[in-house]
Design a protein around this motif. Structure first.
Motif, short mmCIF file in Angstrom:
data_model
loop_
_atom_site.label_atom_id
_atom_site.label_comp_id
_atom_site.label_asym_id
_atom_site.label_seq_id
_atom_site.Cartn_x
_atom_site.Cartn_y
_atom_site.Cartn_z
N LEU A 24 6.46 -0.40 26.12
CA LEU A 24 7.46 -1.44 26.38
C LEU A 24 8.24 -1.76 25.11
O LEU A 24 9.48 -1.86 25.14
CB LEU A 24 6.77 -2.70 26.91
N MET A 25 7.55 -1.93 23.99
CA MET A 25 8.23 -2.21 22.73
C MET A 25 9.14 -1.05 22.32
O MET A 25 10.27 -1.25 21.88
CB MET A 25 7.20 -2.46 21.61
N GLN A 26 8.65 0.17 22.50
CA GLN A 26 9.46 1.34 22.13
C GLN A 26 10.70 1.46 22.99
O GLN A 26 11.78 1.78 22.49
CB GLN A 26 8.60 2.60 22.25
N GLY A 27 10.56 1.20 24.28
CA GLY A 27 11.69 1.34 25.18
C GLY A 27 12.75 0.28 24.97
O GLY A 27 13.95 0.57 24.96
N ILE A 28 12.34 -0.97 24.77
CA ILE A 28 13.29 -2.07 24.66
C ILE A 28 13.92 -2.14 23.27
O ILE A 28 15.14 -2.31 23.13
CB ILE A 28 12.59 -3.40 24.98
N LEU A 29 13.12 -2.00 22.23
CA LEU A 29 13.61 -2.21 20.87
C LEU A 29 14.12 -0.94 20.20
O LEU A 29 15.07 -0.99 19.42
CB LEU A 29 12.51 -2.83 20.01
N PHE A 30 13.49 0.20 20.50
CA PHE A 30 13.77 1.41 19.72
C PHE A 30 14.43 2.51 20.54
O PHE A 30 14.62 3.62 20.04
CB PHE A 30 12.47 1.93 19.10
N ALA A 31 14.78 2.21 21.80
CA ALA A 31 15.45 3.20 22.67
C ALA A 31 14.68 4.50 22.75
O ALA A 31 15.25 5.59 22.79
CB ALA A 31 16.88 3.47 22.16
N ASP A 32 13.35 4.39 22.80
CA ASP A 32 12.47 5.56 22.87
C ASP A 32 11.76 5.53 24.22
O ASP A 32 10.87 4.72 24.44
CB ASP A 32 11.46 5.53 21.73
N GLY A 33 12.15 6.41 25.13
CA GLY A 33 11.63 6.39 26.48
C GLY A 33 12.55 5.57 27.37
O GLY A 33 12.84 4.41 27.08
N GLY A 34 13.05 6.18 28.42
CA GLY A 34 14.04 5.50 29.26
C GLY A 34 13.51 4.24 29.91
O GLY A 34 12.33 4.14 30.26
N LEU A 35 14.41 3.26 30.10
CA LEU A 35 14.00 2.02 30.75
C LEU A 35 13.75 2.25 32.24
O LEU A 35 12.82 1.68 32.81
CB LEU A 35 15.07 0.95 30.55
N THR A 36 14.58 3.09 32.88
CA THR A 36 14.31 3.40 34.28
C THR A 36 13.09 4.30 34.43
O THR A 36 12.51 4.39 35.52
CB THR A 36 15.52 4.11 34.93
N ALA A 37 12.69 4.96 33.34
CA ALA A 37 11.52 5.83 33.36
C ALA A 37 10.28 5.14 32.80
O ALA A 37 9.25 5.79 32.58
CB ALA A 37 11.80 7.10 32.55
N LEU A 38 10.35 3.82 32.59
CA LEU A 38 9.21 3.11 32.01
C LEU A 38 7.97 3.25 32.89
O LEU A 38 6.86 3.45 32.39
CB LEU A 38 9.56 1.63 31.82
N ILE A 43 8.72 -3.57 11.29
CA ILE A 43 9.09 -4.52 12.35
C ILE A 43 8.38 -4.16 13.65
O ILE A 43 7.87 -5.04 14.37
CB ILE A 43 10.62 -4.52 12.55
N GLY A 44 8.34 -2.87 13.97
CA GLY A 44 7.68 -2.44 15.19
C GLY A 44 6.20 -2.79 15.21
O GLY A 44 5.67 -3.26 16.22
N VAL A 45 5.52 -2.54 14.10
CA VAL A 45 4.10 -2.90 14.01
C VAL A 45 3.92 -4.41 14.18
O VAL A 45 3.04 -4.88 14.92
CB VAL A 45 3.50 -2.43 12.67
N GLY A 46 4.77 -5.19 13.50
CA GLY A 46 4.66 -6.64 13.59
C GLY A 46 4.88 -7.16 15.00
O GLY A 46 4.10 -7.98 15.51
N VAL A 47 5.94 -6.67 15.65
CA VAL A 47 6.24 -7.12 17.01
C VAL A 47 5.13 -6.71 17.97
O VAL A 47 4.71 -7.48 18.84
CB VAL A 47 7.59 -6.56 17.47
N THR A 48 4.62 -5.49 17.82
CA THR A 48 3.59 -4.99 18.72
C THR A 48 2.28 -5.75 18.56
O THR A 48 1.62 -6.10 19.55
CB THR A 48 3.36 -3.49 18.49
N VAL A 49 1.89 -6.03 17.33
CA VAL A 49 0.62 -6.74 17.13
C VAL A 49 0.72 -8.17 17.64
O VAL A 49 -0.24 -8.71 18.21
CB VAL A 49 0.19 -6.69 15.65
N VAL A 50 1.88 -8.80 17.49
CA VAL A 50 2.06 -10.16 17.99
C VAL A 50 2.06 -10.18 19.52
O VAL A 50 1.37 -10.98 20.16
CB VAL A 50 3.35 -10.78 17.44
N ALA A 51 2.85 -9.28 20.12
CA ALA A 51 2.93 -9.23 21.58
C ALA A 51 1.58 -8.85 22.18
O ALA A 51 1.11 -9.48 23.15
CB ALA A 51 4.00 -8.23 22.02
N GLY A 52 0.95 -7.82 21.62
CA GLY A 52 -0.34 -7.39 22.15
C GLY A 52 -1.41 -8.44 22.02
O GLY A 52 -2.14 -8.74 22.98
#
Length: 351
Positions: free
Chosen positions: A92-106, A317-326
């Motif tokens: 989810l973090m990769q798709g929304i923030l980093f455009a990695d993996g399609g949103l319709t393909a989540l 930033i990705g690590v920080g956001v992921t650890v907080v969200a998770g």
């Protein structure tokens, strides 16, 4: 193996989304039996660690790279239900923030990279532990096999989804052979990373490895010439439970270093799915990511010219956001200390 928009048609993408949502719902309920106030922050750390290591593409063949999927690692460290949630948070973090993996393909990505890898790894891991000696070494051996097999299983699952909803007319046999073949090689890397990580945690805190719980062989006493099981020890009082702060801090620093510094040296070659898609023509109808204009798209910070600094900041930033969200999610679903004990948490999650 992040599936972009355009590989799978809308009806199958929706169906995969429904299946993924069901798997996440079941996992949220099951994670309550795996998590408590001590392990919930560690589960958030596992998600952040998976995010960081996924940035480290490693070469596996000429012009092809691979990266950790993380399903096996999460299932072994924090349990299968929580493992599905860990990988889902990362995707989810990769798709929304980093455009990695399609949103319709989540939904496709969660089903393939999260549910399939976790279920496969959990079944293989538990099956091997049932026949191997009850030792820590057996845990690492089982972890290696579970991680190795989970990756080609995910590749086969993608091929099955593509067979039903692929947007291009490519012979299925060629796709399956290419996908499984290259992902067997990637699975070796996955197995090495998983084994090293699980082994490192077992070496210092075996009590924190979900897959190693209950493996200690019962103490034997000789009574009148016969060996009998010694009485079980009384549970340790709450005050005697070792703190997890040191492990959490060490793990977080490791994830930050990997994402913020080591990731700069990752392979720039396309990963297994990207390579197969380009070679076989699966990517003919690929669509631009809806978050392509994100300030963190493609794991770089917008308007930061220095590539090393841009990628490093994005990783941190990705690590920080992921650890907080998770951690927030796992803390919310954890089992409170006042809750009564429930059934064992080693059952396989069902989508």
């Amino acid at each position: 193996m992040h599936v972009p928009d355009g590989f799978i048609n809308a009806p199958v993408s929706v169906a995969a989304g429904v299946a993924a949502a069901a798997a996440v719902a079941v996992s949220l309920r099951g994670a309550r039996r795996e998590l408590d106030e001590r392990t919930a922050p560690l589960a958030g750390l596992v998600a952040a660690f998976i995010f960081a290591v996924q940035m480290l593409n490693f070469p596996v063949a000429a012009g092809t790279s691979g990266h950790l999927l993380g399903g096996a690692l999460a299932a072994i460290l924090v349990g299968p239900y929580t493992g599905v949630l860990c990988v889902s948070v990362v995707l989810l973090m990769q798709g929304i923030l980093f455009a990695d993996g399609g949103l319709t393909a989540l939904g496709v990505n969660i089903t393939v990279m999260g549910v399939v890898t976790v279920v496969t790894a959990h079944l293989v891991f538990r099956g091997l532990l049932g026949v191997l000696p009850r030792t820590r070494r057996s845990v690492t051996v089982a972890a290696f096999a579970a991680a190795l097999l989970s990756v080609p299983a995910a590749a086969a699952a993608f091929t099955a989804v593509y067979a039903v909803g692929g947007t291009t007319d490519v012979p299925l046999g060629k796709v399956l052979t290419a996908m499984v073949g290259v992902h067997v090689l990637i699975g070796i890397g996955e197995a090495l990373i998983t084994t090293a990580t699980v082994g490192a945690v077992i070496a210092v805190r075996p009590d924190l490895v979900h897959g190693a719980r209950g493996l200690a062989a019962p103490l034997k006493l000789r009574v009148d010439g016969a060996l009998v099981d010694a009485p079980a020890a009384a549970p340790a009082p709450a005050a005697a439970v070792r703190s997890t702060r040191k492990v959490w801090a060490t793990g977080l620093v490791t994830a930050l270093v990997l994402a913020g510094f080591v990731s700069f040296y990752a392979s720039a070659d396309p990963d297994g799915l990207e390579k197969v898609a380009a070679d076989k023509g699966i990517d003919e109808k690929v669509e631009e990511h809806a978050a392509a204009g994100s300030p963190l798209a493609d794991y770089g910070v917008k308007d930061v010219e220095d590539a090393r600094l841009s990628g490093g900041l994005a990783g941190v930033i990705g690590v920080g956001v992921t650890v907080v969200a998770g951690t927030g999610i796992f803390w919310a679903v954890r089992r409170r200390t006042t809750d009564a004990p429930t059934a064992t948490s080693t059952a396989t999650p069902v989508a």
